[in-house]
Design an enzyme around this catalytic site. Structure first.
Site, PDB file in Angstrom:
ATOM      1  N   GLY A  22       0.817  -1.215   0.000  1.00 16.92           N
ATOM      2  CA  GLY A  22       0.000   0.000   0.000  1.00 16.92           C
ATOM      3  C   GLY A  22       0.850   1.264   0.000  1.00 16.92           C
ATOM      4  N   PHE A  24       1.614   3.519   2.432  1.00 18.21           N
ATOM      5  CA  PHE A  24       2.601   3.603   3.512  1.00 18.21           C
ATOM      6  C   PHE A  24       3.738   2.608   3.282  1.00 18.21           C
ATOM      7  CE2 PHE A  24       4.420   1.911   7.379  1.00 18.21           C
ATOM      8  CZ  PHE A  24       4.899   3.060   7.983  1.00 18.21           C
ATOM      9  N   ARG A  82      -2.225  -9.288   0.702  1.00 17.62           N
ATOM     10  CA  ARG A  82      -3.071 -10.241  -0.011  1.00 17.62           C
ATOM     11  C   ARG A  82      -3.427  -9.782  -1.416  1.00 17.62           C
ATOM     12  NH1 ARG A  82      -8.840  -9.806   3.222  1.00 17.62           N
ATOM     13  NH2 ARG A  82      -9.173  -7.605   2.880  1.00 17.62           N
ATOM     14  N   LEU A  85       0.289   0.687  13.013  1.00 12.71           N
ATOM     15  CA  LEU A  85      -0.193   1.964  12.486  1.00 12.71           C
ATOM     16  C   LEU A  85      -1.684   2.088  12.723  1.00 12.71           C
ATOM     17  CD1 LEU A  85       2.560   1.931  11.094  1.00 12.71           C
ATOM     18  CD2 LEU A  85       1.448   2.945   9.127  1.00 12.71           C
ATOM     19  N   SER A  86      -2.026   3.101  13.465  1.00 16.97           N
ATOM     20  CA  SER A  86      -3.432   3.398  13.698  1.00 16.97           C
ATOM     21  C   SER A  86      -3.799   4.605  12.832  1.00 16.97           C
ATOM     22  CB  SER A  86      -3.679   3.656  15.191  1.00 16.97           C
ATOM     23  OG  SER A  86      -5.067   3.771  15.441  1.00 16.97           O
ATOM     24  N   LYS A 132      -8.634   8.633  13.015  1.00 16.60           N
ATOM     25  CA  LYS A 132     -10.053   8.291  13.157  1.00 16.60           C
ATOM     26  C   LYS A 132     -10.335   7.458  14.407  1.00 16.60           C
ATOM     27  CE  LYS A 132     -10.575   8.899   8.281  1.00 16.60           C
ATOM     28  NZ  LYS A 132      -9.321   9.643   8.231  1.00 16.60           N
TER      29      LYS A 132
END
Length: 157
Positions: free
Chosen positions: A11, A13, A34, A119-120, A123
């Protein structure tokens, strides 16, 4: 030389972190995700024999455990991130964002990984969505883990 496994590594990041690690370290990097298409695209951007790819789902504990063989550090960026998809598929969100991340954390502890960085998201602050709630749950879960071998850090991205 260390070995770093980036879950959700194909992705945005993961791609940026891969580039940074290649520039600043001699680490071997494992990209675990995946999405076959995103891994293919990642490989087209990153040309390095220090990067290895594993197709897998964090919902599969044994696959996660196997991927962590000889790994020193874990970056946990895997998640269902689209709020509308999480809202319309809350069980799928839970399976990935909570159960899958717990799989990575537990396998990391079992493998005695040195450090896990979760990683949060912003939100998770006063969450009003399934996505935000799932991330807040993991933040709180990590805070409650009692283990002596693996350092687990949570950060908001």
């Amino acid at each position: 030389m260390s070995k770093v496994c980036i879950f959700g590594g194909s992705g945005t990041f993961g791609t940026a972190m891969t580039k940074k690690l290649l520039q600043t370290t001699n680490d071997e990097i494992v990209i675990y995700s995946r999405n076959e298409k995103m891994q293919f695209e990642h490989k087209q951007k990153i040309h390095s024999d220090r990067v290895k790819y594993i197709i897998g789902d964090i919902r599969d504990y044994q696959a996660v455990f196997n991927a962590l063989e000889d790994v020193d550090y874990v970056l946990l960026a895997s998640a269902m991130k689209h709020i509308d998809k999480c809202e319309s598929n809350p069980d799928e969100c839970r399976k990935t964002n909570i159960d899958g991340c717990i799989n990575v954390i537990n396998a990391s502890i079992e493998r005695c990984i040195k450090k896990v960085v979760f990683l949060s998201t912003d939100k998770a602050t006063n969450p009003s969505t399934i996505y935000g709630c799932s991330k807040l749950f993991l933040e709180m879960y990590i805070q409650c883990i009692d283990n002596k071998n693996t350092e687990i850090i949570r950060t908001r991205y």
